[in-house]
Design an enzyme around this catalytic site. Structure first.
Site, mmCIF file in Angstrom:
data_model
loop_
_atom_site.group_PDB
_atom_site.id
_atom_site.type_symbol
_atom_site.label_atom_id
_atom_site.label_comp_id
_atom_site.label_asym_id
_atom_site.label_seq_id
_atom_site.Cartn_x
_atom_site.Cartn_y
_atom_site.Cartn_z
ATOM 1 N N SER A 108 0.849 -1.204 0.000
ATOM 2 C CA SER A 108 0.000 0.000 0.000
ATOM 3 C C SER A 108 0.877 1.244 0.000
ATOM 4 C CB SER A 108 -0.849 -0.043 1.277
ATOM 5 O OG SER A 108 -1.440 1.210 1.551
ATOM 6 N N TYR A 167 -3.682 -0.155 9.841
ATOM 7 C CA TYR A 167 -3.451 -0.514 8.434
ATOM 8 C C TYR A 167 -2.008 -0.175 8.039
ATOM 9 C CZ TYR A 167 -4.591 -0.700 3.378
ATOM 10 O OH TYR A 167 -4.646 -1.002 2.033
HETATM 11 P P1 NAP Z 1 -11.698 -5.153 -1.025
HETATM 12 O O1 NAP Z 1 -12.463 -4.544 -2.152
HETATM 13 O O2 NAP Z 1 -12.153 -4.889 0.337
HETATM 14 O O3 NAP Z 1 -11.406 -6.725 -1.221
HETATM 15 C C1 NAP Z 1 -10.674 -7.471 -0.257
HETATM 16 C C2 NAP Z 1 -11.109 -8.905 -0.297
HETATM 17 O O4 NAP Z 1 -10.499 -9.646 0.775
HETATM 18 C C3 NAP Z 1 -12.624 -9.037 -0.109
HETATM 19 O O5 NAP Z 1 -13.117 -10.041 -0.958
HETATM 20 C C4 NAP Z 1 -12.699 -9.440 1.351
HETATM 21 O O6 NAP Z 1 -13.908 -10.047 1.753
HETATM 22 C C5 NAP Z 1 -11.516 -10.384 1.450
HETATM 23 N N1 NAP Z 1 -11.180 -10.695 2.839
HETATM 24 C C6 NAP Z 1 -11.175 -9.857 3.908
HETATM 25 N N2 NAP Z 1 -10.826 -10.530 5.022
HETATM 26 C C7 NAP Z 1 -10.598 -11.806 4.646
HETATM 27 C C8 NAP Z 1 -10.211 -12.985 5.346
HETATM 28 N N3 NAP Z 1 -9.959 -12.983 6.662
HETATM 29 N N4 NAP Z 1 -10.086 -14.141 4.656
HETATM 30 C C9 NAP Z 1 -10.334 -14.167 3.327
HETATM 31 N N5 NAP Z 1 -10.694 -13.102 2.607
HETATM 32 C C10 NAP Z 1 -10.837 -11.922 3.262
HETATM 33 O O7 NAP Z 1 -10.269 -4.581 -1.171
HETATM 34 P P2 NAP Z 1 -9.458 -4.090 -2.435
HETATM 35 O O8 NAP Z 1 -9.551 -2.620 -2.459
HETATM 36 O O9 NAP Z 1 -9.712 -4.901 -3.654
HETATM 37 O O10 NAP Z 1 -8.037 -4.447 -1.858
HETATM 38 C C11 NAP Z 1 -7.370 -5.672 -2.034
HETATM 39 C C12 NAP Z 1 -6.008 -5.546 -1.370
HETATM 40 O O11 NAP Z 1 -5.329 -4.410 -1.882
HETATM 41 C C13 NAP Z 1 -6.083 -5.340 0.136
HETATM 42 O O12 NAP Z 1 -4.997 -6.000 0.746
HETATM 43 C C14 NAP Z 1 -5.935 -3.832 0.285
HETATM 44 O O13 NAP Z 1 -5.449 -3.461 1.535
HETATM 45 C C15 NAP Z 1 -4.955 -3.541 -0.809
HETATM 46 N N6 NAP Z 1 -4.931 -2.168 -1.305
HETATM 47 C C16 NAP Z 1 -6.061 -1.544 -1.739
HETATM 48 C C17 NAP Z 1 -5.967 -0.243 -2.252
HETATM 49 C C18 NAP Z 1 -7.131 0.529 -2.760
HETATM 50 O O14 NAP Z 1 -6.977 1.736 -3.001
HETATM 51 N N7 NAP Z 1 -8.287 -0.076 -2.969
HETATM 52 C C19 NAP Z 1 -4.725 0.364 -2.317
HETATM 53 C C20 NAP Z 1 -3.608 -0.291 -1.830
HETATM 54 C C21 NAP Z 1 -3.718 -1.565 -1.339
HETATM 55 P P3 NAP Z 1 -15.074 -9.066 2.359
HETATM 56 O O15 NAP Z 1 -15.825 -8.542 1.183
HETATM 57 O O16 NAP Z 1 -15.871 -9.952 3.241
HETATM 58 O O17 NAP Z 1 -14.367 -7.989 3.141
HETATM 59 C C1 GCO Z 2 -7.001 5.167 3.106
HETATM 60 C C2 GCO Z 2 -7.043 4.191 1.970
HETATM 61 C C3 GCO Z 2 -5.685 3.639 1.618
HETATM 62 C C4 GCO Z 2 -5.750 2.773 0.393
HETATM 63 C C5 GCO Z 2 -4.483 2.204 -0.108
HETATM 64 C C6 GCO Z 2 -3.508 3.213 -0.490
HETATM 65 O O1 GCO Z 2 -7.937 5.199 3.893
HETATM 66 O O2 GCO Z 2 -6.025 5.930 3.152
HETATM 67 O O3 GCO Z 2 -7.978 3.192 2.148
HETATM 68 O O4 GCO Z 2 -5.022 3.127 2.696
HETATM 69 O O5 GCO Z 2 -6.694 1.769 0.518
HETATM 70 O O6 GCO Z 2 -3.978 1.178 0.690
HETATM 71 O O7 GCO Z 2 -2.418 2.611 -1.114
#
Ligand code: NAP
Ligand code: GCO
Length: 264
Positions: free
Chosen positions: A145, A158
């Site tokens: 992240s 986080y």
């Molecule tokens: P998301 O839309 O919330 O998807 C995350 C997935 O993980 C969901 O299907 C969730 O299920 C599942 N999950 C949560 N807890 C779990 C567990 N204990 N066991 C199995 N599955 C579980 O998130 P996303 O935005 O696609 O993010 C995916 C990854 O990228 C995460 O690690 C997030 O921190 C990271 N990330 C996201 C962003 C962003 O801007 N979106 C940026 C940087 C990094 P539920 O639907 O039940 O929660």
């Molecule tokens: C926040 C966001 C971020 C992103 C992502 C950024 O509240 O600042 O959710 O943490 O999800 O991980 O890279």
């Protein structure tokens, strides 16, 4: 050149990949030739994922598994190995966030975030590394992240977890690089998914959420990322094209980490 990026014959496990970033990455790996396996936390989500993969014509094997539960993870990995084949590529994608000012956050909530975002990648990696050693190769990609590098209000747990995940990545690379296992991270910038939807919701009067404009102004690309922006980087880090890259975090952030921000 396309052979270098081909994932033909490879089995990939992508955690939490029914939708969002995990789904897009899994789709890209499938397009590059890999067989996709994924898990999610309950049957409804797995069914939703299976339908979504079928809709785009990708074959996928889905399991219900909570990645924080070591017994359940070990069982999932042995079922996949038996029914699909040994796992060549692991994407630790499942994650959660709780946005609460630190002094108002309960220790229990802090632990929950660390459990899913940091302990679980340890548990799943630990489960697949022995067979990667036997295979003589393996690729592990941890989804990090901006918060692996930066802090901000309300995301202490986080940021602690994602900063830790960066170092777990480097440690796996250090400890298992000699077995031809590459462990790298992808650090997405701000990507439009359900996880970030609350930061983009319009206000009651229809005006944009202030965080929305803030992120656009902090991103030299001038936009939020889409999940498709992560497809190429994931295929690269999962393929032979990255065989001498280990312990690296590839930030896919439209330039956020390079930029000091607009002058007022
Ligand atoms: P998301 O839309 O919330 O998807 C995350 C997935 O993980 C969901 O299907 C969730 O299920 C599942 N999950 C949560 N807890 C779990 C567990 N204990 N066991 C199995 N599955 C579980 O998130 P996303 O935005 O696609 O993010 C995916 C990854 O990228 C995460 O690690 C997030 O921190 C990271 N990330 C996201 C962003 C962003 O801007 N979106 C940026 C940087 C990094 P539920 O639907 O039940 O929660
Ligand atoms: C926040 C966001 C971020 C992103 C992502 C950024 O509240 O600042 O959710 O943490 O999800 O991980 O890279």
């Amino acid at each position: 050149m396309s052979d270098l990026f081909s994932l033909q014959g490879k089995v990939a496990l992508i955690t939490g990949a029914s939708y969002g970033i995990g789904f897009s990455i899994a789709t890209a790996l499938a397009e590059a030739g890999a067989t996709i396996t994924f898990n999610d936390i309950n049957q409804d989500l797995v069914d939703k994922g299976l339908k979504a993969y079928a809709d785009i014509g990708a074959e996928a094997y889905g399991c219900v598994c909570d990645v924080t539960n070591e017994d359940s993870v070990n069982e999932m990995v042995s079922v996949i190995e038996e029914e699909v084949g040994p796992i060549n590529i692991l994407i630790n994608n499942a994650g959660i966030i709780k946005r609460v000012p630190m002094t108002e956050m309960s220790a229990e909530d802090f632990r929950k975030v660390i459990d899913v975002d940091l302990n679980a990648p340890f548990i799943v990696s630990k489960a697949v590394i022995p067979s990667m050693i036997k295979l003589g190769h393996g690729k592990i990609i941890n989804i990090c992240s901006m918060m692996s590098e930066l802090g901000r209000e309300t995301v202490s747990a986080y940021a602690a977890a994602k900063g830790g995940l960066k170092m777990l990545t480097r440690n796996i690379a250090s400890e298992y690089g000699g077995y031809n296992i590459q462990c790298n991270g992808i650090g997405p910038g701000y990507i439009a998914t359900p996880q970030t939807a609350p930061l983009r919701e319009k206000r009651a009067d229809g005006s944009p959420h202030p965080f929305d404009a803030f992120i656009i102004s902090k991103t030299p690309a001038g936009r939020w990322g889409g999940t498709d922006d992560l497809k190429g980087p994931a295929v690269f880090l999962a393929s032979d094209a990255s065989n001498f890259i280990n312990g690296h975090i590839l930030y896919v952030d439209g330039g956020i980490l390079a930029y000091i921000g607009k002058q007022p």
